[in-house]
Design a protein around this motif. Structure first.
Motif, PDB file in Angstrom:
ATOM      1  N   THR A  36     -12.849 -17.893  13.913  1.00  0.00           N
ATOM      2  CA  THR A  36     -13.767 -18.938  13.454  1.00  0.00           C
ATOM      3  C   THR A  36     -13.000 -20.072  12.792  1.00  0.00           C
ATOM      4  O   THR A  36     -11.852 -19.891  12.353  1.00  0.00           O
ATOM      5  CB  THR A  36     -14.788 -18.366  12.452  1.00  0.00           C
ATOM      6  OG1 THR A  36     -14.088 -17.903  11.285  1.00  0.00           O
ATOM      7  CG2 THR A  36     -15.566 -17.205  13.060  1.00  0.00           C
ATOM      8  N   VAL A  37     -13.640 -21.220  12.730  1.00  0.00           N
ATOM      9  CA  VAL A  37     -13.030 -22.382  12.078  1.00  0.00           C
ATOM     10  C   VAL A  37     -12.773 -22.100  10.603  1.00  0.00           C
ATOM     11  O   VAL A  37     -11.733 -22.485  10.048  1.00  0.00           O
ATOM     12  CB  VAL A  37     -13.939 -23.619  12.254  1.00  0.00           C
ATOM     13  CG1 VAL A  37     -13.427 -24.781  11.414  1.00  0.00           C
ATOM     14  CG2 VAL A  37     -14.020 -24.018  13.717  1.00  0.00           C
ATOM     15  N   LYS A  38     -13.703 -21.413   9.964  1.00  0.00           N
ATOM     16  CA  LYS A  38     -13.558 -21.090   8.549  1.00  0.00           C
ATOM     17  C   LYS A  38     -12.322 -20.225   8.302  1.00  0.00           C
ATOM     18  O   LYS A  38     -11.538 -20.485   7.375  1.00  0.00           O
ATOM     19  CB  LYS A  38     -14.813 -20.358   8.057  1.00  0.00           C
ATOM     20  CG  LYS A  38     -14.761 -19.971   6.590  1.00  0.00           C
ATOM     21  CD  LYS A  38     -16.032 -19.249   6.173  1.00  0.00           C
ATOM     22  CE  LYS A  38     -15.966 -18.839   4.700  1.00  0.00           C
ATOM     23  NZ  LYS A  38     -17.194 -18.125   4.278  1.00  0.00           N
ATOM     24  N   ASN A  39     -12.136 -19.195   9.132  1.00  0.00           N
ATOM     25  CA  ASN A  39     -10.967 -18.320   8.976  1.00  0.00           C
ATOM     26  C   ASN A  39      -9.670 -19.058   9.281  1.00  0.00           C
ATOM     27  O   ASN A  39      -8.639 -18.816   8.635  1.00  0.00           O
ATOM     28  CB  ASN A  39     -11.099 -17.105   9.890  1.00  0.00           C
ATOM     29  CG  ASN A  39     -12.131 -16.119   9.406  1.00  0.00           C
ATOM     30  OD1 ASN A  39     -12.509 -16.115   8.232  1.00  0.00           O
ATOM     31  ND2 ASN A  39     -12.617 -15.258  10.289  1.00  0.00           N
ATOM     32  N   ALA A  40      -9.711 -19.959  10.270  1.00  0.00           N
ATOM     33  CA  ALA A  40      -8.510 -20.734  10.602  1.00  0.00           C
ATOM     34  C   ALA A  40      -8.112 -21.646   9.439  1.00  0.00           C
ATOM     35  O   ALA A  40      -6.929 -21.767   9.108  1.00  0.00           O
ATOM     36  CB  ALA A  40      -8.756 -21.551  11.865  1.00  0.00           C
ATOM     37  N   ARG A  41      -9.104 -22.284   8.829  1.00  0.00           N
ATOM     38  CA  ARG A  41      -8.805 -23.147   7.676  1.00  0.00           C
ATOM     39  C   ARG A  41      -8.290 -22.338   6.491  1.00  0.00           C
ATOM     40  O   ARG A  41      -7.365 -22.771   5.790  1.00  0.00           O
ATOM     41  CB  ARG A  41     -10.068 -23.912   7.280  1.00  0.00           C
ATOM     42  CG  ARG A  41     -10.436 -25.023   8.254  1.00  0.00           C
ATOM     43  CD  ARG A  41     -11.763 -25.648   7.910  1.00  0.00           C
ATOM     44  NE  ARG A  41     -12.084 -26.745   8.833  1.00  0.00           N
ATOM     45  CZ  ARG A  41     -13.284 -27.288   8.949  1.00  0.00           C
ATOM     46  NH1 ARG A  41     -14.278 -26.851   8.183  1.00  0.00           N
ATOM     47  NH2 ARG A  41     -13.485 -28.271   9.815  1.00  0.00           N
ATOM     48  N   LEU A  42      -8.880 -21.166   6.274  1.00  0.00           N
ATOM     49  CA  LEU A  42      -8.427 -20.305   5.184  1.00  0.00           C
ATOM     50  C   LEU A  42      -6.997 -19.838   5.432  1.00  0.00           C
ATOM     51  O   LEU A  42      -6.162 -19.833   4.513  1.00  0.00           O
ATOM     52  CB  LEU A  42      -9.361 -19.096   5.054  1.00  0.00           C
ATOM     53  CG  LEU A  42      -8.993 -18.062   3.991  1.00  0.00           C
ATOM     54  CD1 LEU A  42      -8.997 -18.702   2.607  1.00  0.00           C
ATOM     55  CD2 LEU A  42      -9.944 -16.869   4.040  1.00  0.00           C
ATOM     56  N   THR A  43      -6.697 -19.459   6.678  1.00  0.00           N
ATOM     57  CA  THR A  43      -5.343 -19.020   7.028  1.00  0.00           C
ATOM     58  C   THR A  43      -4.335 -20.134   6.811  1.00  0.00           C
ATOM     59  O   THR A  43      -3.256 -19.916   6.237  1.00  0.00           O
ATOM     60  CB  THR A  43      -5.297 -18.558   8.494  1.00  0.00           C
ATOM     61  OG1 THR A  43      -6.220 -17.474   8.682  1.00  0.00           O
ATOM     62  CG2 THR A  43      -3.903 -18.100   8.879  1.00  0.00           C
TER      63      THR A  43
END
Length: 212
Positions: A128-135
């Motif tokens: 997800t975009v959220k997980n990619a940004r968090l990573t």
């Protein structure tokens, strides 16, 4: 998009194939990152987790640009601090941060490609975009902390000569020096592991696609 795939290939060669960066690969990398940043501003590019990782990868080259500009300023105006260990370490740390962030982000893209190839449905909740940004945020925080430790170690070494023989300053110097040395060794071995992991992942993907 084909342009983004070409950019990823360029970055893989620059950071995971070549043993060290050179002027040509650095220049091509900067051009590729600038072009990629421009492409990603287009409304035609959908917001996906891979795009988020590639965007962060392209922005990492800002550190290289800053390093080049600082070096040119120091060289052009013959700034007196150009001979100090602090300036030299700062320029090197900017390049180190760029290389480490890029290697980690490229590895994340490889892992995502692996999940898309072999577990497209089961891994959808992870990609997800959220997980990619968090990573991306976690990677930047870790690498920033690493380079801050390296820079602190240089400062403590430069000031250790004037510090008393027995003082908390000396203890801090020894702790910082040991931590920096361990972190450099860890970064070196992690870099080797990332290269091996990336080769294995794309080997599996290539033969999987060939069999299909």
């Amino acid at each position: 998009m084909k342009d983004l795939r070409r950019y990823l290939v360029l970055k893989y060669i620059q950071y995971l194939v070549l043993s060290s960066s050179n002027a040509i690969s650095t220049f091509l990398g900067l051009l590729g990152s600038l072009y990629t940043i421009i492409i990603l501003q287009s409304a035609k590019v959908s917001s996906k987790s891979t795009v988020v990782l590639i965007s962060s990868l392209a922005k990492a080259d800002i550190l290289v640009s800053v390093s080049v500009v600082l070096e040119m300023v120091v060289w052009t105006f013959e700034v007196s601090i150009s001979s100090t260990a602090f300036t030299s370490a700062l320029l090197q740390n900017l390049l180190t941060a760029n290389a480490h962030v890029s290697c980690l982000l490229l590895s994340c893209v490889a892992v995502e490609a692996y999940l898309i190839t072999f577990f497209p449905t089961d891994s959808r909740h992870l990609r997800t975009v959220k997980n990619a940004r968090l990573t991306s945020r976690i990677i930047w925080i870790l690498v920033t902390a690493e380079c801050a430790l390296f820079q602190t170690d240089v400062l403590l070494k430069a000031s250790s000569t004037s510090a008393p023989t027995r003082s908390p300053w000396v203890l801090l110097f020894h702790f910082s020096s040991t931590a920096a040395a361990l972190l450099r060794s860890l970064s070196y071995f992690l870099g080797i592991l990332l290269r091996i992991a990336n080769v294995y992942i794309y080997y599996k993907i290539f033969f999987s696609m060939s069999n299909r």
